[in-house]
Structures are given as structure tokens and as C-alpha cells.
Design a protein around this motif. Structure first.
Motif, PDB file in Angstrom:
ATOM      1  N   VAL A 127       0.845  -1.203   0.000  1.00  0.00           N
ATOM      2  CA  VAL A 127       0.000   0.000   0.000  1.00  0.00           C
ATOM      3  C   VAL A 127       0.882   1.256   0.000  1.00  0.00           C
ATOM      4  CG1 VAL A 127      -1.739   1.300   1.300  1.00  0.00           C
ATOM      5  CG2 VAL A 127      -1.894  -1.184   1.180  1.00  0.00           C
ATOM      6  N   ALA A 128       1.987   1.215   0.757  1.00  0.00           N
ATOM      7  CA  ALA A 128       2.884   2.384   0.829  1.00  0.00           C
ATOM      8  C   ALA A 128       3.531   2.655  -0.524  1.00  0.00           C
ATOM      9  CB  ALA A 128       3.960   2.150   1.898  1.00  0.00           C
ATOM     10  N   VAL A 129       3.943   1.597  -1.207  1.00  0.00           N
ATOM     11  CA  VAL A 129       4.548   1.760  -2.535  1.00  0.00           C
ATOM     12  C   VAL A 129       3.525   2.371  -3.489  1.00  0.00           C
ATOM     13  CG1 VAL A 129       5.478   0.512  -4.536  1.00  0.00           C
ATOM     14  CG2 VAL A 129       6.237  -0.095  -2.234  1.00  0.00           C
ATOM     15  N   LEU A 130       2.304   1.884  -3.422  1.00  0.00           N
ATOM     16  CA  LEU A 130       1.246   2.421  -4.296  1.00  0.00           C
ATOM     17  C   LEU A 130       0.948   3.881  -3.961  1.00  0.00           C
ATOM     18  CD1 LEU A 130      -1.146  -0.656  -4.333  1.00  0.00           C
ATOM     19  CD2 LEU A 130      -0.050   0.383  -6.338  1.00  0.00           C
ATOM     20  N   ALA A 131       0.913   4.211  -2.683  1.00  0.00           N
ATOM     21  CA  ALA A 131       0.630   5.596  -2.271  1.00  0.00           C
ATOM     22  C   ALA A 131       1.722   6.515  -2.824  1.00  0.00           C
ATOM     23  CB  ALA A 131       0.550   5.685  -0.754  1.00  0.00           C
ATOM     24  N   HIS A 132       2.966   6.064  -2.735  1.00  0.00           N
ATOM     25  CA  HIS A 132       4.100   6.843  -3.244  1.00  0.00           C
ATOM     26  C   HIS A 132       3.938   7.076  -4.748  1.00  0.00           C
ATOM     27  CE1 HIS A 132       8.438   7.381  -4.364  1.00  0.00           C
ATOM     28  NE2 HIS A 132       8.317   8.236  -3.364  1.00  0.00           N
ATOM     29  N   ARG A 133       3.576   6.018  -5.459  1.00  0.00           N
ATOM     30  CA  ARG A 133       3.405   6.093  -6.924  1.00  0.00           C
ATOM     31  C   ARG A 133       2.338   7.128  -7.301  1.00  0.00           C
ATOM     32  NH1 ARG A 133       2.578   6.650 -11.505  1.00  0.00           N
ATOM     33  NH2 ARG A 133       2.455   5.167 -13.223  1.00  0.00           N
ATOM     34  N   HIS A 134       1.341   7.275  -6.414  1.00  0.00           N
ATOM     35  CA  HIS A 134       0.210   8.160  -6.737  1.00  0.00           C
ATOM     36  C   HIS A 134       0.253   9.483  -5.970  1.00  0.00           C
ATOM     37  CE1 HIS A 134      -1.737   5.143  -9.235  1.00  0.00           C
ATOM     38  NE2 HIS A 134      -1.354   4.255  -8.339  1.00  0.00           N
ATOM     39  N   ASN A 135       1.402   9.781  -5.332  1.00  0.00           N
ATOM     40  CA  ASN A 135       1.564  11.031  -4.575  1.00  0.00           C
ATOM     41  C   ASN A 135       0.509  11.228  -3.500  1.00  0.00           C
ATOM     42  OD1 ASN A 135       3.883  12.263  -5.544  1.00  0.00           O
ATOM     43  ND2 ASN A 135       2.818  12.688  -7.486  1.00  0.00           N
ATOM     44  N   ILE A 136       0.185  10.128  -2.825  1.00  0.00           N
ATOM     45  CA  ILE A 136      -0.806  10.199  -1.741  1.00  0.00           C
ATOM     46  C   ILE A 136      -0.040  10.112  -0.416  1.00  0.00           C
ATOM     47  CG2 ILE A 136      -2.736   8.941  -0.657  1.00  0.00           C
ATOM     48  CD1 ILE A 136      -3.374   7.897  -3.538  1.00  0.00           C
ATOM     49  N   PRO A 137      -0.309  11.015   0.542  1.00  0.00           N
ATOM     50  CA  PRO A 137       0.425  10.920   1.813  1.00  0.00           C
ATOM     51  C   PRO A 137       0.152   9.584   2.525  1.00  0.00           C
ATOM     52  CG  PRO A 137      -1.302  12.610   1.928  1.00  0.00           C
ATOM     53  CD  PRO A 137      -1.242  12.144   0.505  1.00  0.00           C
ATOM     54  N   PHE A 138       1.231   9.032   3.079  1.00  0.00           N
ATOM     55  CA  PHE A 138       1.147   7.740   3.780  1.00  0.00           C
ATOM     56  C   PHE A 138       1.508   7.979   5.244  1.00  0.00           C
ATOM     57  CE2 PHE A 138       3.003   3.851   5.441  1.00  0.00           C
ATOM     58  CZ  PHE A 138       2.124   2.875   5.005  1.00  0.00           C
ATOM     59  N   TYR A 139       0.482   8.002   6.116  1.00  0.00           N
ATOM     60  CA  TYR A 139       0.697   8.315   7.535  1.00  0.00           C
ATOM     61  C   TYR A 139       0.654   7.042   8.377  1.00  0.00           C
ATOM     62  CZ  TYR A 139      -0.546  13.097   6.114  1.00  0.00           C
ATOM     63  OH  TYR A 139      -0.592  14.323   5.488  1.00  0.00           O
ATOM     64  N   VAL A 140       1.519   7.025   9.402  1.00  0.00           N
ATOM     65  CA  VAL A 140       1.515   5.928  10.373  1.00  0.00           C
ATOM     66  C   VAL A 140       1.144   6.521  11.721  1.00  0.00           C
ATOM     67  CG1 VAL A 140       2.924   4.188  11.529  1.00  0.00           C
ATOM     68  CG2 VAL A 140       3.286   4.668   9.087  1.00  0.00           C
ATOM     69  N   ALA A 141       0.166   5.924  12.387  1.00  0.00           N
ATOM     70  CA  ALA A 141      -0.276   6.418  13.699  1.00  0.00           C
ATOM     71  C   ALA A 141       0.019   5.348  14.745  1.00  0.00           C
ATOM     72  CB  ALA A 141      -1.779   6.724  13.661  1.00  0.00           C
ATOM     73  N   ALA A 142       0.757   5.715  15.774  1.00  0.00           N
ATOM     74  CA  ALA A 142       1.118   4.730  16.811  1.00  0.00           C
ATOM     75  C   ALA A 142       1.581   5.447  18.079  1.00  0.00           C
ATOM     76  CB  ALA A 142       2.241   3.830  16.311  1.00  0.00           C
ATOM     77  N   PRO A 143       1.293   4.868  19.241  1.00  0.00           N
ATOM     78  CA  PRO A 143       1.833   5.473  20.471  1.00  0.00           C
ATOM     79  C   PRO A 143       3.336   5.212  20.573  1.00  0.00           C
ATOM     80  CG  PRO A 143       0.691   3.421  20.980  1.00  0.00           C
ATOM     81  CD  PRO A 143       0.486   3.671  19.513  1.00  0.00           C
ATOM     82  N   LEU A 144       4.025   5.960  21.424  1.00  0.00           N
ATOM     83  CA  LEU A 144       5.475   5.764  21.553  1.00  0.00           C
ATOM     84  C   LEU A 144       5.818   4.375  22.094  1.00  0.00           C
ATOM     85  CD1 LEU A 144       6.945   9.196  22.780  1.00  0.00           C
ATOM     86  CD2 LEU A 144       7.112   8.143  20.517  1.00  0.00           C
ATOM     87  N   SER A 145       4.843   3.710  22.743  1.00  0.00           N
ATOM     88  CA  SER A 145       5.102   2.331  23.217  1.00  0.00           C
ATOM     89  C   SER A 145       5.288   1.367  22.040  1.00  0.00           C
ATOM     90  CB  SER A 145       3.970   1.856  24.126  1.00  0.00           C
ATOM     91  OG  SER A 145       2.717   1.993  23.487  1.00  0.00           O
ATOM     92  N   THR A 146       4.997   1.817  20.829  1.00  0.00           N
ATOM     93  CA  THR A 146       5.216   0.990  19.627  1.00  0.00           C
ATOM     94  C   THR A 146       6.580   1.276  18.999  1.00  0.00           C
ATOM     95  OG1 THR A 146       2.831   0.965  19.222  1.00  0.00           O
ATOM     96  CG2 THR A 146       4.193   0.441  17.338  1.00  0.00           C
ATOM     97  N   VAL A 147       7.227   2.357  19.428  1.00  0.00           N
ATOM     98  CA  VAL A 147       8.533   2.724  18.859  1.00  0.00           C
ATOM     99  C   VAL A 147       9.629   2.007  19.649  1.00  0.00           C
ATOM    100  CG1 VAL A 147      10.113   4.629  18.342  1.00  0.00           C
ATOM    101  CG2 VAL A 147       7.632   4.974  18.148  1.00  0.00           C
ATOM    102  N   ASP A 148      10.449   1.253  18.936  1.00  0.00           N
ATOM    103  CA  ASP A 148      11.484   0.456  19.586  1.00  0.00           C
ATOM    104  C   ASP A 148      12.861   1.004  19.221  1.00  0.00           C
ATOM    105  OD1 ASP A 148      13.100  -1.442  20.665  1.00  0.00           O
ATOM    106  OD2 ASP A 148      12.256  -3.145  19.569  1.00  0.00           O
ATOM    107  N   LEU A 149      13.389   1.846  20.107  1.00  0.00           N
ATOM    108  CA  LEU A 149      14.693   2.469  19.814  1.00  0.00           C
ATOM    109  C   LEU A 149      15.828   1.444  19.855  1.00  0.00           C
ATOM    110  CD1 LEU A 149      14.454   5.929  21.671  1.00  0.00           C
ATOM    111  CD2 LEU A 149      13.933   5.387  19.286  1.00  0.00           C
TER     112      LEU A 149
END
Ligand code: MRU
Length: 348
Positions: A256-278
Motif C-alpha cells: 500500500v505504501a509503494v502504491l501511495a508513493h506512486r500516486h503522490n498520496i500521503p502515507f501516515y503511520v499512527a502509533a503510540p510511543l510504546s510501539t517505537v522500539d529504539l
């Protein structure tokens, strides 16, 4: 208002998501083993909901401990943490929640609390994890809602809704709910999300409950609807975001992200910081769950593929950070370079 997991004096209550959308049945789980099985068997799913459930599982398991020896009590915590950690490998919220509960235990022990006091502290912290998760989704909804234009259609993949979190908002669906709350007219295109059909079964059900217009498509239609100009933004959730902003999410998200890029559509990811793994420098370091072949060869008891055929059933894929327009967390909107913007959010 959808809250998929709850604490009660009788045990952990879970809405059985395997039965949706045709049946709404609540299970009462009375042991931590039941909670671990509930996570593994997909009674509850979605990264933040798995984290909240694991915290309640530990609180329940420790509450059920019989004895007066602190060493045995701590051994029991370690053991149940291992059992819970083995349920699903990709969603980092699981490990985050287990780690937080262990730290809460260690602090309470250091403060000289006795077993019965520590049991109560653990129950309170599991409830706090749940409350904080809902509050994070509320803020994600607010920040993310601001990125969605009036009169737009948002495409989403899998279910990153209230069902997949502590409840009420959701992450990707939180952004959509946030935009609607801000008075915008928004409709949704939901990918059905083969093979487990979280989009068809759960996202469509959830949005219907809120009267947000939703159109269901098969996964292989997303390119076509983008090409036709029917999609103004893509919003998805995540199971684990690496320090560099690479995003693991439900299988098919990368496509889906590749397709969004191809069509100039913004691709947003929504997640709390508990999902970010530094601790994961890049997406290559994220473990990807591989699931039962039967999810692909069968739909319920109906066989679709020849007996004995080779099958790959990856549960998740990784979208490289360069395809991600922005990552929306409870701290705000992070943009590239993510190594800096995400780290900064942790420091705020
Ligand atoms: O296998 P699942 O249903 O647990 O996968 C869920 C997802 O991929 C979600 O998009 C992700 O966990 C984010 S949920 C807010």
C-alpha cells in the motif's frame, strides 16, 4: 464506545474478536495462561491491545499467587513474563508492557512493600497502562485529525482501531475519528486484509458502529482506487517502529505504501510511543511473525488450495521510512529524519 479488554474482580474480560462481526461475545479469563492463550489465539489482537492485555495478565497472575515467600513471588513473575512474551513476536507493545510491569514490581519491592501490597500496585499499574493508552490514542486522534483534509477519503489496512488498542479511539481509526470530531467529512476505504480479514471483519464493523462511511475492497484493488483518484490519504497503525522510522505493520502495508508513493498520496503511520522500539536500529531488526499455513489454504473449513502445497504466511511486513510521510504519536507529528524526530519525542 469500544473497549476490547477490561479488568474485573472475576478476571480479565476480552471481547472475542475471532467472532466479530457476527457475534459479540465476552470471555472472562481467570489465569495468566488464559490471557496468554487469548493473545496467541487472537481473541485480542493489535499491538497496543496486546500490551494492555499482557499487563492485565501479569496483574491477574500475581493476584492469583498463593504464598508468602517473596523469592517465589518474583520467580512466578519471571515465569509468567516468559509465557506471555512467547505469544506474539512482532508487536513490541507486548514486551514494553511486560518490562514496565517488572520495573513496577522491582520498585515496589525496593520500597519494602509486602506481597499483598505489591499485588495491588501491579493491578493499579496495569490499569494505568490501559488509561495511558487510551489517552495516547486521544492525542493521536487530535494531532492526526489535523492532517486529514475535509471531504476526503482515507484508505486503511488491517484494523488499527479501538479494537486494536486500549479502546475508544484507535490509532489509524483514531486519526479518522479525530478528523470527524474536528467537523470534517471523511469516508474510509478499508482493505479486507487477507488472510485474517481484520479489515473486512473488524474495521468495517467498528466504523459502522460510529456511522463513519466505509467501503470495503479486496487488497488487490487498492492500486486501482488510488489511480482513480478516490484516495486522499493512507493511514495505518504499526506493530513496531524502528529507531530510523521503518514501520512493521500487517502484511500488505508495504504494498500500500509503494502504491501511495506512486500516486503522490500521503502515507501516515499512527502509533503510540510504546510501539517505537529504539533498540531496533532498522526494520531489518524487527522479528516478523510467521503464521499457520491453514489461514491461507482455508477459509474456515473450506479448502481453497491443493493439499500439501507450499505456503508462506508472513503476518507483517516492513515499510521503509522513505515511504512514510509522517508518524503520528501522542507527542505530535514526527517527520524525516526519523532517527532524530522520534528520539526527540522520547526526550520531551
Ligand atoms: O495480527 P494483528 O491483527 O494483531 O495485526 C494488527 C496490526 O497489524 C495493526 O495494524 C497494528 O497492530 C496496529 S494496531 C493499533
Amino acid at each position: 464506545m469500544i473497549i476490547p479488554v477490561k479488568w474485573s474482580d472475576e478476571g480479565v474480560l476480552m471481547l472475542d474478536q475471532r467472532l466479530l462481526p457476527t457475534e459479540e461475545k465476552w470471555l472472562t479469563l481467570k489465569t495468566y495462561n488464559d490471557v496468554a492463550a487469548g493473545i496467541k489465539d487472537m481473541v485480542v489482537r493489535g499491538a497496543p491491545a496486546i500490551g494492555v492485555s499482557a499487563a492485565y495478565g501479569i496483574a491477574l497472575g500475581m493476584k492469583n499467587f498463593v504464598g508468602t515467600n517473596m523469592v517465589d513471588f518474583e520467580d512466578e513473575l519471571d515465569y509468567m513474563s516468559e509465557v506471555l512474551a512467547k505469544t506474539r513476536p512482532t508487536a513490541v507493545n507486548l514486551f514494553w508492557a511486560i518490562d514496565r510491569m517488572k520495573k513496577t514490581f522491582a520498585k515496589a519491592k525496593e520500597e519494602g512493600k509486602n506481597i499483598s501490597e505489591i499485588k495491588q500496585v501491579l493491578i493499579e499499574d496495569a490499569k494505568a497502562i490501559h488509561d495511558e493508552d487510551i489517552e495516547s490514542q486521544r492525542l493521536i486522534a487530535k494531532f492526526g485529525g489535523e492532517l486529514i483534509e475535509n471531504d476526503s477519503t482515507v484508505l486503511t489496512h488491517c484494523n488499527a482501531g479501538a479494537l486494536a488498542t486500549g479502546g475508544v479511539w484507535g490509532t489509524a481509526l483514531g486519526v479518522i475519528r479525530g478528523a470527524v470530531d474536528q467537523g470534517k467529512k471523511v469516508s474510509v476505504i478499508a482493505d479486507e486484509t487477507r488472510p485474517y480479514l481484520q479489515g473486512a471483519r473488524l474495521t468495517a464493523w467498528e466504523l459502522n458502529q460510529d456511522d463513519i462511511p466505509v467501503t470495503l475492497i479486496t487488497d488487490n484493488m487498492s492500486g486501482h482506487v488510488m489511480k482513480k483518484g478516490r484516495v486522499q490519504a493512507v493511514v495505518v497503525g504499526s506493530d513496531r517502529i524502528a529507531a530510523n522510522g521503518d514501520v512493521a505493520n500487517k502484511i500488505g502495508t508495504y504494498m500500500v505504501a509503494v502504491l501511495a508513493h506512486r500516486h503522490n498520496i500521503p502515507f501516515y503511520v499512527a502509533a503510540p510511543l510504546s510501539t517505537v522500539d529504539l533498540n531496533c536500529p532498522t526494520g531489518d531488526d524487527i522479528p516478523i511473525e510467521e503464521r499457520d499455513r491453514r489461514e491461507i489454504t482455508h477459509v474456515k473449513d473450506v479448502q481453497l488450495a491443493p493439499e500439501g502445497i507450499g505456503v508462506s504466511n508472513y503476518g507483517f511486513d516492513v515499510t521503509p521510512n522513505e515511504l512514510v510521510t509522517a508518524i503520528i504519536t501522542e507527542k505530535g507529528v514526527a517527520r524525516a529524519p526519523y532517527t532524530e524526530s522520534l528520539r526527540k519525542q522520547f526526550e520531551e
